[in-house]
Design a protein around this motif. Structure first.
Motif, PDB file in Angstrom:
ATOM      1  N   ARG A  63      72.222  52.963  20.390  1.00 22.28           N
ATOM      2  CA  ARG A  63      72.141  54.320  19.449  1.00 22.28           C
ATOM      3  C   ARG A  63      73.323  54.794  19.582  1.00 22.28           C
ATOM      4  N   ARG A  64      73.711  55.204  18.446  1.00 24.55           N
ATOM      5  CA  ARG A  64      75.177  56.094  18.280  1.00 24.55           C
ATOM      6  C   ARG A  64      75.096  57.471  19.154  1.00 24.55           C
ATOM      7  N   ALA A  65      76.138  57.553  19.723  1.00 21.56           N
ATOM      8  CA  ALA A  65      76.344  58.712  20.386  1.00 21.56           C
ATOM      9  C   ALA A  65      76.889  59.795  19.558  1.00 21.56           C
ATOM     10  N   SER A  66      76.455  60.959  19.632  1.00 22.81           N
ATOM     11  CA  SER A  66      76.976  62.275  18.755  1.00 22.81           C
ATOM     12  C   SER A  66      78.406  62.688  19.307  1.00 22.81           C
TER      13      SER A  66
END
Length: 66
Positions: free
Chosen positions: A11-14
């Motif tokens: 999951r891409r981090a914000s």
């Protein structure tokens, strides 16, 4: 033959997650510099503690990497 293993996507981090710790270290460093310039005694100790945070973070990162 190995069975097909599905790839798990990370999951891409914000941006807030990525820059949270560097921003905290920036604020602590600036606060340490300002407090160190404007006070004697206890404020000097607080300034040293705040200015040591980036070094402690660096040591922690190096230790975690090894």
């Amino acid at each position: 033959m190995k069975p097909f293993a599905p790839h798990r996507r990370r999951r891409r981090a914000s941006l807030a997650t990525v820059f949270a710790v560097p921003t905290l270290l920036l604020v602590a460093t600036i606060a340490g510099l300002v407090i160190g310039l404007n006070g004697d005694g206890l404020p000097d100790f607080l300034a040293w503690a705040l200015l040591a945070l980036p070094l402690l973070a660096l040591a922690h990162a190096w230790a975690k990497r090894s």
